[in-house]
Design an enzyme around this catalytic site. Sequence first.
Site, mmCIF file in Angstrom:
data_model
loop_
_atom_site.group_PDB
_atom_site.id
_atom_site.type_symbol
_atom_site.label_atom_id
_atom_site.label_comp_id
_atom_site.label_asym_id
_atom_site.label_seq_id
_atom_site.Cartn_x
_atom_site.Cartn_y
_atom_site.Cartn_z
ATOM 1 N N GLN A 1 26.651 56.107 32.565
ATOM 2 C CA GLN A 1 25.349 56.708 32.684
ATOM 3 C C GLN A 1 24.632 57.583 31.571
ATOM 4 O O GLN A 1 25.786 58.180 30.982
ATOM 5 C CB GLN A 1 25.593 57.709 33.958
ATOM 6 C CG GLN A 1 24.256 58.555 34.279
ATOM 7 C CD GLN A 1 23.093 57.646 34.836
ATOM 8 O OE1 GLN A 1 23.250 56.729 35.624
ATOM 9 N NE2 GLN A 1 21.976 57.839 34.503
ATOM 10 N N ASP B 1 23.361 46.941 32.588
ATOM 11 C CA ASP B 1 22.294 47.813 32.143
ATOM 12 C C ASP B 1 21.533 46.828 31.364
ATOM 13 O O ASP B 1 20.270 47.302 31.069
ATOM 14 C CB ASP B 1 22.821 49.018 31.540
ATOM 15 C CG ASP B 1 22.492 50.179 32.268
ATOM 16 O OD1 ASP B 1 21.361 50.241 33.189
ATOM 17 O OD2 ASP B 1 23.108 51.308 32.015
ATOM 18 N N LYS C 1 22.794 55.326 42.901
ATOM 19 C CA LYS C 1 23.520 53.835 42.536
ATOM 20 C C LYS C 1 24.657 53.355 43.372
ATOM 21 O O LYS C 1 24.748 52.506 44.161
ATOM 22 C CB LYS C 1 23.975 53.924 41.067
ATOM 23 C CG LYS C 1 22.806 53.726 40.332
ATOM 24 C CD LYS C 1 23.001 54.240 38.890
ATOM 25 C CE LYS C 1 21.967 54.162 37.811
ATOM 26 N NZ LYS C 1 22.071 54.643 36.477
#
Length: 278
Positions: A91, A114, A47
């Site tokens: 994460q 997200d 990422k």
Amino acid sequence: MIIDGKEIAKKLRSSIAKQVAKLDRKPGLAVILVGDDPASAVYVRNKDNACKEVGFYSEKINKPLDITQAALLAEVERLNKDDKIDGILVQLPLPSHLDANQVIEAINPNKDVDGFHSENVGKLMQNKPHLRPCTPKGVMTMLATIGVDLTSKNCVVVGASNIVGRPMAMELLNARATVTICNSKTQDLSSKIKQADVVVVAVGKSKMIKGDWIKDGAIVIDVGINRLDDGSLSGDVDFDSAQDKASWITPVPGGVGPMTIATLLENTLTAYTAREEK
């Protein structure tokens, strides 16, 4: 035919980079990694590299495995208030002593790139999407790229997780498809898949979906990624046998995976644009 996720993601990243080059302030993404899980560390590094490629400002924040819930929530709140940051990602999975739901709900919904915050999930449910979960949105981009009209298509989603299965079903429903969601308790799964024009599988069981379950000409999207004993990667679909039946199919690796990160960048740019317009 193969749906080349790597190539579609590359074009999406290139388009984002061109848009970012014209901006005065660079979109900012912060990624929080708790502990040192090797798989999570790889995802976070990917990422970070993708952010640099498109010209984003990127913060990679490592926190110790034993961080308290309060300390993690304080870090999220700091980023909520940081004007350099347009997107916040924690994460997953988090260590078992931490409450992931509470952490996700603490993220400002306008920075929830997200797409997991209940406000963003609710907007998707109402067909008024803002920040959409990355993997399902990436799948929709792939389907659009191959030119499929989902209206009235029979779609079967195998797997009902909050990250993929449920939002994927909503995405397909919003595209006017007829959607069946299957889970681990679904009876006679093969007969349901045999009726599907589009199959999306996200269960985390290697080669669970057999080629002879696939209807001739169906589109098969394999979200699963499983590491086998020999170190190789496999999807949830038995690719070799399914490829003979499907009109389009995603490989593993190189299918849905690259699209998830490219869509994260797309969401961050969306969040940036919404903040700049206020």
